[in-house]
Design an enzyme around this catalytic site. Structure first.
Site, PDB file in Angstrom:
ATOM      1  N   PHE B 117       0.851  -1.243  -0.049  1.00  0.00           N
ATOM      2  CA  PHE B 117      -0.067   0.013   0.057  1.00  0.00           C
ATOM      3  C   PHE B 117       0.900   1.287  -0.065  1.00  0.00           C
ATOM      4  O   PHE B 117       1.951   1.128   0.353  1.00  0.00           O
ATOM      5  CB  PHE B 117      -0.858  -0.063   1.094  1.00  0.00           C
ATOM      6  CG  PHE B 117      -2.259   0.167   0.807  1.00  0.00           C
ATOM      7  CD1 PHE B 117      -3.107   1.483   0.923  1.00  0.00           C
ATOM      8  CD2 PHE B 117      -3.230  -0.898   0.414  1.00  0.00           C
ATOM      9  CE1 PHE B 117      -4.252   1.734   0.584  1.00  0.00           C
ATOM     10  CE2 PHE B 117      -4.443  -0.594   0.098  1.00  0.00           C
ATOM     11  CZ  PHE B 117      -5.101   0.687   0.266  1.00  0.00           C
ATOM     12  N   GLN B 237      -7.324  15.608   3.232  1.00  0.00           N
ATOM     13  CA  GLN B 237      -6.526  14.719   2.509  1.00  0.00           C
ATOM     14  C   GLN B 237      -7.748  14.663   0.893  1.00  0.00           C
ATOM     15  O   GLN B 237      -8.640  14.500   1.184  1.00  0.00           O
ATOM     16  CB  GLN B 237      -6.123  13.326   2.661  1.00  0.00           C
ATOM     17  CG  GLN B 237      -5.629  12.569   1.737  1.00  0.00           C
ATOM     18  CD  GLN B 237      -5.258  11.078   2.219  1.00  0.00           C
ATOM     19  OE1 GLN B 237      -6.329  10.115   2.460  1.00  0.00           O
ATOM     20  NE2 GLN B 237      -3.990  10.838   2.596  1.00  0.00           N
ATOM     21  N   HIS B 239      -7.765  12.204  -1.818  1.00  0.00           N
ATOM     22  CA  HIS B 239      -7.461  10.795  -2.225  1.00  0.00           C
ATOM     23  C   HIS B 239      -7.256  11.017  -4.091  1.00  0.00           C
ATOM     24  O   HIS B 239      -8.285  11.409  -4.723  1.00  0.00           O
ATOM     25  CB  HIS B 239      -8.447   9.787  -2.063  1.00  0.00           C
ATOM     26  CG  HIS B 239      -8.132   8.446  -2.068  1.00  0.00           C
ATOM     27  ND1 HIS B 239      -7.920   7.995  -3.291  1.00  0.00           N
ATOM     28  CD2 HIS B 239      -7.996   7.551  -1.371  1.00  0.00           C
ATOM     29  CE1 HIS B 239      -7.419   6.618  -3.274  1.00  0.00           C
ATOM     30  NE2 HIS B 239      -7.534   6.190  -1.851  1.00  0.00           N
ATOM     31  N   LEU B 249     -14.821   6.525  -4.377  1.00  0.00           N
ATOM     32  CA  LEU B 249     -13.474   6.232  -4.374  1.00  0.00           C
ATOM     33  C   LEU B 249     -12.893   4.744  -4.767  1.00  0.00           C
ATOM     34  O   LEU B 249     -14.009   3.841  -4.864  1.00  0.00           O
ATOM     35  CB  LEU B 249     -13.109   5.705  -2.677  1.00  0.00           C
ATOM     36  CG  LEU B 249     -11.715   6.020  -2.317  1.00  0.00           C
ATOM     37  CD1 LEU B 249     -11.004   7.255  -2.509  1.00  0.00           C
ATOM     38  CD2 LEU B 249     -11.425   5.488  -0.852  1.00  0.00           C
ATOM     39  N   GLU B 252      -6.809   2.375  -3.215  1.00  0.00           N
ATOM     40  CA  GLU B 252      -5.516   2.550  -3.332  1.00  0.00           C
ATOM     41  C   GLU B 252      -4.884   1.168  -3.357  1.00  0.00           C
ATOM     42  O   GLU B 252      -3.885   0.690  -4.010  1.00  0.00           O
ATOM     43  CB  GLU B 252      -4.672   3.109  -2.025  1.00  0.00           C
ATOM     44  CG  GLU B 252      -3.336   3.696  -2.258  1.00  0.00           C
ATOM     45  CD  GLU B 252      -2.929   4.655  -1.136  1.00  0.00           C
ATOM     46  OE1 GLU B 252      -3.732   4.667  -0.188  1.00  0.00           O
ATOM     47  OE2 GLU B 252      -1.817   4.787  -0.974  1.00  0.00           O
ATOM     48  N   ARG B 283      -0.656   9.513  -0.789  1.00  0.00           N
ATOM     49  CA  ARG B 283      -1.753  10.000  -1.414  1.00  0.00           C
ATOM     50  C   ARG B 283      -1.688  11.669  -1.653  1.00  0.00           C
ATOM     51  O   ARG B 283      -2.034  12.315  -2.798  1.00  0.00           O
ATOM     52  CB  ARG B 283      -3.002   9.923  -0.831  1.00  0.00           C
ATOM     53  CG  ARG B 283      -3.461   8.453  -0.508  1.00  0.00           C
ATOM     54  CD  ARG B 283      -4.481   8.277   0.414  1.00  0.00           C
ATOM     55  NE  ARG B 283      -4.974   7.050   0.579  1.00  0.00           N
ATOM     56  CZ  ARG B 283      -5.863   6.533   1.466  1.00  0.00           C
ATOM     57  NH1 ARG B 283      -6.512   7.243   2.209  1.00  0.00           N
ATOM     58  NH2 ARG B 283      -6.050   5.173   1.249  1.00  0.00           N
ATOM     59  N   HIS B 363     -11.420  13.482   0.656  1.00  0.00           N
ATOM     60  CA  HIS B 363     -11.497  12.372   1.143  1.00  0.00           C
ATOM     61  C   HIS B 363     -11.482  12.210   2.849  1.00  0.00           C
ATOM     62  O   HIS B 363     -12.217  11.310   3.295  1.00  0.00           O
ATOM     63  CB  HIS B 363     -10.547  11.187   0.743  1.00  0.00           C
ATOM     64  CG  HIS B 363     -10.357   9.857   1.179  1.00  0.00           C
ATOM     65  ND1 HIS B 363     -11.503   9.033   1.192  1.00  0.00           N
ATOM     66  CD2 HIS B 363      -9.595   8.813   1.676  1.00  0.00           C
ATOM     67  CE1 HIS B 363     -11.418   7.737   1.639  1.00  0.00           C
ATOM     68  NE2 HIS B 363     -10.184   7.704   2.008  1.00  0.00           N
ATOM     69  N   ARG B 404      -2.483  11.395   5.830  1.00  0.00           N
ATOM     70  CA  ARG B 404      -2.633  10.235   6.302  1.00  0.00           C
ATOM     71  C   ARG B 404      -2.268   9.233   5.186  1.00  0.00           C
ATOM     72  O   ARG B 404      -2.636   9.155   3.991  1.00  0.00           O
ATOM     73  CB  ARG B 404      -4.261   9.754   6.592  1.00  0.00           C
ATOM     74  CG  ARG B 404      -4.055   8.493   7.121  1.00  0.00           C
ATOM     75  CD  ARG B 404      -5.772   8.195   7.663  1.00  0.00           C
ATOM     76  NE  ARG B 404      -6.866   8.198   6.680  1.00  0.00           N
ATOM     77  CZ  ARG B 404      -7.057   7.294   5.699  1.00  0.00           C
ATOM     78  NH1 ARG B 404      -6.162   6.352   5.793  1.00  0.00           N
ATOM     79  NH2 ARG B 404      -8.006   7.340   4.825  1.00  0.00           N
TER      80      ARG B 404
END
Lengths: 239, 598
Positions: B117, B237, B239, B249, B252, B283, B363, B404
């Site tokens: 990730f 954030q 995304h 979404l 990821e 991100r 996000h 994050r």
């Protein structure tokens, strides 16, 4: 495109019975039905009510009947249900649960049935000595995967003729939730759950109508899972 | 007629953090969970990719590497002690979830399966590591369902479809909450020794967002209106991979399985910008470079989006699959079933045969209610509010700092939900019920009566639309002073218009017309704080990128921001005053800030 929405309305504080509201909205073909419903609520009639949250088919809030079929309003695109200007779609609350207001129904009986099948993991054996995860093979994990997809939207139970005719029937969703645990190799309460389901208003009320399988927005093969539970009861084996 | 309840502990919100707290707190305390939805509708259920924990099931891993990745991923604004707790506790928390029955995917030897990730590395940044424990691409759904199932097993008390309007804090002591039963508009006061706020994010202040319609931050606005601070609100954030225009979404996890970004020329542009991690960079970095490409005219067809390509032949051509190995269509369809379906349903695009149009989507709120590592809410840089806790996205511990990492939110929920729940339970053992002011519900009743009787001309939806446009245009991925000032000024105008609302529904049963208006009021307050905080911070860091201050400034800004209302008032209505900013030190234990390259 300019299309017509016919929405079943009902306000318990004002109406003695439900009535059809007719609204014209301007939508893109790729808009969701939920977007059209919002247009009515936000710009035409703020008294119109519905449940919704995630708007992309994962939370299960907005199960409704669109053109007579149970769907999640946020997963149906306008182009799936209309073709050109002037087309009409009807939107009504799901059946079998008491209508509180407009598209909002009383979900308590649905959740009560769900709770009745012990929809939680049971294994009182000590956890592995090293504190690590209980092992499960890929094949064993796969066995109960379908039931894990359920989002408790009630589209299945409220599309079921057996449920319409008797609200005591535990319903397809509860059986799916029970199946998820009965066939989970780590769980130890399969027998208890099967006993709960082994009654007239349990799994035996299912008449294999297949409405549930058609209605499920997560494409869970519900009728098959119900069949597997029946089989486990009939043979005494969980395979 | 106001109804009264008394519980040792009240938890507001029934997502991952709230339910985890409830499971632990209810072992010894009398607990009520109060939520404006049914628990399984909470937005934790939308989380897809995985939950990070250094189990080391697939390859060597350590919690120290996880802590380092989190700290660097947060552009060094992370409180490092909190990050270390989180990374350490994560292992236990994930194993606890499995023991609770969570259906994780499995490796051939039966252990929990993990995937790569963005931003998660082995050996302090050397290469990507498989740390995200997963359940297909619906990990959040599995966590939410598993926790709720166990709450049923443990007979936790739920008050579902109760809308919390106010948190009763007086003389730095929390005494309970005020909530409205959505079914009949009756006001309920919950008297409690301890309250935990776990109400999630507030992304609905933006136009294109991955957030649910119900994520409006009502309890976060409530405590801000009570005079308590909000921390790091400027850090929101975006995304990188939201479905173009819809904001839905696409996890990821797709990039974890090998998906890459390509521009109009078919170039894998992240290769130039971030040589080591490439498309698995964090991100904020990906979102910025996507916009750089768009600005340079290399968006698809010159438009404002790029492609995410996860066709098997493309992954294999670029050798971007896990461990450089080849992937098959069959494997991808098993690993990413839900997001493949999203692309097919909402875009009519089949990711197995076509590239997918994506654009950054609002996000996640890195900022929120300031807490210590046990979830206790802070009244300023040091003082604790007696009996008040917060956990999950609405809280700012701070473990995410300025940005994050993916899969760190699900860890955050479970770790700090558990820590907070346990601490609350201990607190309740020795605490007494603090006195409840007689007038506790008056503010709420007053504000709701005002909205219900509103005979203005403005529809809430129009004000909300205008707010969302302001925030997306002026407080988005790239920011500058004059634009952010426009946002602040614009929102203040909207607050005036908010006083002139037109409400259609004056009834008592499921009056979502009035509730959505109240939600809008909360969003306006939170949007104003966000825009003002963004204007206030004169540097670029993590998710806060300024064109006029485009470098990170550790000398002046290696600090958290704390935002307070200035008028000394305390009520439930939309605020109408300036905002005062203070700075709070960042806790640094091991890692001195360095330049953030991948």
């Amino acid at each position: 495109m300019k299309i017509k929405l016919k929405i079943k309305r009902f306000n318990p504080e004002k109406d003695s019975k439900p009535w059809w509201g007719e609204y014209e909205v301007d939508v893109e073909p790729t808009d969701r039905v939920l977007d059209a419903l919002h247009q009515v609520k936000w710009f035409q009639d703020g008294t119109f009510n519905l449940r919704r949250s995630c708007a992309h088919g994962v939370c299960g809030s907005d199960a409704v009947r669109i053109n007579g079929q149970n769907k999640l309003a946020c997963k149906v695109l306008m182009q799936d249900v209309v073709k050109k200007d002037g087309d009409t779609i009807t939107v009504e609350p799901i059946l079998g649960l008491k209508v509180i207001k407009d598209l909002i129904v009383d979900m308590e009986p649905f959740f009560a049935h769900y709770r009745s099948v012990m929809p939680f993991f049971v294994n009182d054996e000590p956890a592995p000595a090293d504190g690590r995860e209980r092992l499960q093979s890929i094949v064993d994990r796969e066995r109960y995967d379908q039931g894990t997809k359920c989002i408790l939207c009630a589209a299945c139970t409220t599309s079921c003729p057996s449920f319409w005719s008797n609200e005591e029937y535990v319903g397809p969703a509860s059986i799916v939730q029970a199946h998820r645990f009965i066939f989970d190799s780590r769980d130890r309460a399969a027998a208890a759950r099967l006993e709960v389901l082994n009654r007239q208003m349990g799994v035996w009320r299912c008449r294999t109508a297949f409405n549930c399988t058609n209605a499920c927005p997560r494409e869970i093969p519900i009728t098959q899972l119900i069949g597997e539970v029946k089989q486990a009861l009939a043979t005494g084996e969980i395979k | 007629m106001t109804q009264h309840h008394q519980f040792d502990a009240v938890i507001v919100g029934a997502g991952g953090a709230g339910l985890m707290a409830a499971l632990h707190a209810s072992k010894t305390a009398n607990v009520a969970v109060v939520t404006k939805l049914y628990p399984t509708r909470s937005h934790t259920g939308a989380a897809q990719g995985g939950i990070a924990a250094a189990l080391g099931n697939m390859e060597p891993d350590s919690w120290e590497w996880h802590a380092y990745d989190t700290i660097k991923g947060g552009d060094y604004l992370v409180d490092q002690d909190a990050a270390e707790f989180m990374a350490k506790d994560a292992i236990d928390a994930v194993l606890e979830l499995e023991h609770l029955g969570l259906p994780f995917d499995r490796t051939p030897d039966g252990k929990i399966e993990q995937r790569r990730f963005g931003g998660h590395t082995a050996n302090f940044g050397e290469k990507p590591v498989m740390r995200a424990c997963k359940a297909a691409d619906r990990t959040g759904h599995m966590i939410l369902q598993t926790l709720y199932q166990n709450c049923i097993k443990q007979k936790v008390n739920f008050f579902n479809e109760y809308f919390v309007t106010d948190i009763i804090v007086q003389d730095n002591v929390c005494r309970g909450i005020v909530a409205i039963n959505i079914a009949d508009s009756e006001v309920h006061v919950f008297h409690a020794k301890a309250v935990m706020i776990a109400s999630g994010g507030f992304g609905k202040m933006f136009k294109v967002s991955s957030n649910a319609h119900t994520l409006t931050g009502d309890p976060v606005a409530a405590i801000y209106r009570r005079g308590l601070p909000l921390e790091d609100m400027e850090f929101f954030q975006f995304h990188p991979t939201g479905i173009y225009k819809l904001g839905i979404l696409l996890s990821e996890a797709a990039r974890g399985e090998g998906a890459i970004f390509i521009n109009d020329k078919g170039e894998r542009f992240m290769e130039h910008y971030m040589p080591t991690l490439k498309d698995l960079a964090p991100r904020d970095i990906c979102s910025r470079y996507i916009y750089e490409e768009v600005r340079a005219g290399r968006g698809i067809g010159g438009k404002d989006y790029v492609y995410m390509d996860f066709r098997p032949e493309v992954i294999n051509k670029h050798k971007s699959g896990p461990g450089g190995k080849e992937v098959t269509r069959e494997h991808l369809e098993k690993a990413l079933p839900d997001i493949i379906e999203f692309a097919r349903v909402y875009l009519g695009v089949d990711p197995m045969t076509q590239p997918v149009p994506i654009q950054p989507t609002a996000h996640y709120a890195m900022g929120g209610i300031p807490t210590d590592v046990d979830g206790r809410v802070l009244a300023d840089n040091n003082k604790i509010v007696n009996g008040l806790y917060a956990a999950g996205e609405c809280a700012c511990v701070s473990v995410h700092g300025a940005n994050r990492l993916g899969t760190n939110s699900l860890v955050d929920l479970v770790v700090f939900g558990r820590r907070g729940g346990k601490h609350m339970a201990e607190f309740c053992k020795s605490a007494n019920f603090p006195p409840l002011p007689a007038s506790a519900a008056n503010d709420t009743i007053g504000e709701f009566d005002r909205i219900r009787a509103s005979k203005g001309t403005e529809r809430a939806a129009n004000i909300r639309n205008d707010m969302q446009n302001l925030m997306t245009n002026y407080v988005g991925v790239f920011r500058n002073g004059p634009d952010m000032q426009k946002a602040v000024d614009g929102i203040r105008e909207l607050k005036k218009r908010f006083k002139n609302l037109k409400v259609d529904d004056t009834g008592k049963i499921f009056n979502t017309d009035v509730l959505e208006s109240f939600e809008l009021g909360c969003l306006l307050d939170l949007a104003e704080v966000t825009a003002a905080a963004a204007l206030n911070r004169t540097e670029t860091r993590g998710g806060h990128a300024r064109e006029d201050y485009d470098k990170r400034d550790d000398v002046n800004w290696l600090k958290h921001s704390m935002a307070y209302r200035t008028d000394g008032k305390s009520d439930v209505a939309v605020t109408d005053c300036a905002i005062r900013f203070d700075k709070k030190p960042v806790v640094i234990t091991k890692y001195q800030p360095k330049e953030r390259t991948y």
